[in-house]
Design a protein around this motif. Sequence first.
Motif, PDB file in Angstrom:
ATOM      1  N   GLN A  15      35.047 -21.267  42.947  1.00  0.00           N
ATOM      2  CA  GLN A  15      36.331 -20.762  43.441  1.00  0.00           C
ATOM      3  C   GLN A  15      36.750 -19.551  42.628  1.00  0.00           C
ATOM      4  O   GLN A  15      36.890 -19.620  41.411  1.00  0.00           O
ATOM      5  N   LEU A  16      36.970 -18.440  43.319  1.00  0.00           N
ATOM      6  CA  LEU A  16      37.397 -17.217  42.638  1.00  0.00           C
ATOM      7  C   LEU A  16      38.906 -17.044  42.810  1.00  0.00           C
ATOM      8  O   LEU A  16      39.670 -17.821  42.285  1.00  0.00           O
ATOM      9  N   ASP A  17      39.332 -16.063  43.588  1.00  0.00           N
ATOM     10  CA  ASP A  17      40.768 -15.804  43.673  1.00  0.00           C
ATOM     11  C   ASP A  17      41.457 -16.454  44.874  1.00  0.00           C
ATOM     12  O   ASP A  17      42.653 -16.317  45.039  1.00  0.00           O
ATOM     13  N   GLU A  18      40.711 -17.174  45.725  1.00  0.00           N
ATOM     14  CA  GLU A  18      41.358 -17.765  46.895  1.00  0.00           C
ATOM     15  C   GLU A  18      42.181 -18.983  46.480  1.00  0.00           C
ATOM     16  O   GLU A  18      41.944 -19.585  45.444  1.00  0.00           O
ATOM     17  N   ASP A  19      43.156 -19.364  47.318  1.00  0.00           N
ATOM     18  CA  ASP A  19      44.000 -20.498  46.956  1.00  0.00           C
ATOM     19  C   ASP A  19      43.209 -21.800  47.072  1.00  0.00           C
ATOM     20  O   ASP A  19      42.159 -21.864  47.710  1.00  0.00           O
ATOM     21  N   ASP A  20      43.748 -22.837  46.430  1.00  0.00           N
ATOM     22  CA  ASP A  20      43.055 -24.132  46.341  1.00  0.00           C
ATOM     23  C   ASP A  20      42.731 -24.699  47.719  1.00  0.00           C
ATOM     24  O   ASP A  20      41.630 -25.187  47.954  1.00  0.00           O
ATOM     25  N   LEU A  21      43.716 -24.609  48.635  1.00  0.00           N
ATOM     26  CA  LEU A  21      43.547 -25.216  49.962  1.00  0.00           C
ATOM     27  C   LEU A  21      42.410 -24.549  50.725  1.00  0.00           C
ATOM     28  O   LEU A  21      41.563 -25.217  51.317  1.00  0.00           O
TER      29      LEU A  21
END
Length: 422
Positions: A15-21
């Motif tokens: 996971q980079l900069d995208e949101d958790d969901l």
Amino acid sequence: MQRDVKEKILLTGCQLDEDDLRFQYSMKELEELAKTAQGEVMAVLSQKRDRIDPGTYIGKGKVDELKALEEQFDPDIIIFNDELSPSQVRNLSKILDARVIDRTQLILDIFAQRARSREGKLQVELAQLQYLLPRLIGKGTSLSRLGGGIGTRGPGETKLESDRRHIHRRIDDIKKQLQTIVEHRERYRERRKKNNTFQAALVGYTNAGKSTLFNRLSTAESYEENQLFATLDPMTRKMALPSGYFTLLTDTVGFIQDLPTSLIAAFRSTLEEVKEADLLLHVVDSSNPDYHQHEETVQSLLEELGMDGMPMLTVYNKRDIIHPEFVPVSGANQILISAIDSEDRRQLLLRIEDMVKKQMDKYQVQVPSNEGKVLSQLKNDTILLNLYFDEDTQLYEAEGYHLKDHQISGSIKKFQKQKGSK
């Protein structure tokens, strides 16, 4: 043929900069893809990082964790949620015993299973070979580990140990064959254009319910199943609107986020069919919690293919199992339906007919009773709203909508003039 014994799989994501969901949905989709490819997911490993590790995709600590999971579950394959570089595959393959593949290879594998037509099979093989070419360098004896299973199926598998020259030759050969098929389709499309038939095309995220809707709106038997990429090859059939007017309806391959570039290129000719459409029906799965992301993915791919300005009706499908937090995009030309509900389908056809009319010219004509051929054409080739026989004038009064460039236009002009002169 599908195997009885499912391959054991470990999934890995970064996971980079995208949101958790969004990241969770992406990993969930990877799991669905693995199941579609007849695999069984044993465990999932993920990591948050500022950037991808250029050598091993995930950090050293996570690689050690992955190695420990491998010893625990003894998987056949480890699948990564991004496209890995050739060097990342090599480095990971040295550390891990299981086969290492990425999201792209997994999608290619599913496409290899789904392709039924000659064109579909050729396109999959082309994408597989283009993907494999840079990954053949320096792999050496490790290629012998690719002895079958997820990520190695389909036409491309027999080419894995071929030299680069042979692969280049095969790529050139496939491109020539595909060009012949494209030319044949173009001739077919030209014929359709000459006949001036209105064409609608279904587009949407994979598993949105396009094939289910296609089968119920048209006289077709497209493969429909609750799985990703159930349809690969485009299919076109007749669709009758409530007025009795016949249009053509095309079913297409489902879109997916992070669709490999090689696949967009390989399936561009397949999606050319969609570019010729007069109306796009964008089918969205309203039961999926990530429906909004799916909608955005399709829109961005349509933009990439130069189809974002086409007339479009958004069809929110699966109303019967709608997600509790579903909210349709405001302002869009839209309808909420269930493809399996006959009344919903009737309402959808009425909406389609309204949109077809907007691209047509309205007409009112008076046709002599001895002009049987013209009357027949009005019934078959236009949206005929009213037709009645006037006893006083001995003329048929007809009104409806017709396509501007259709051959019926000449007859309509002729009898409109007669009406004007009376």
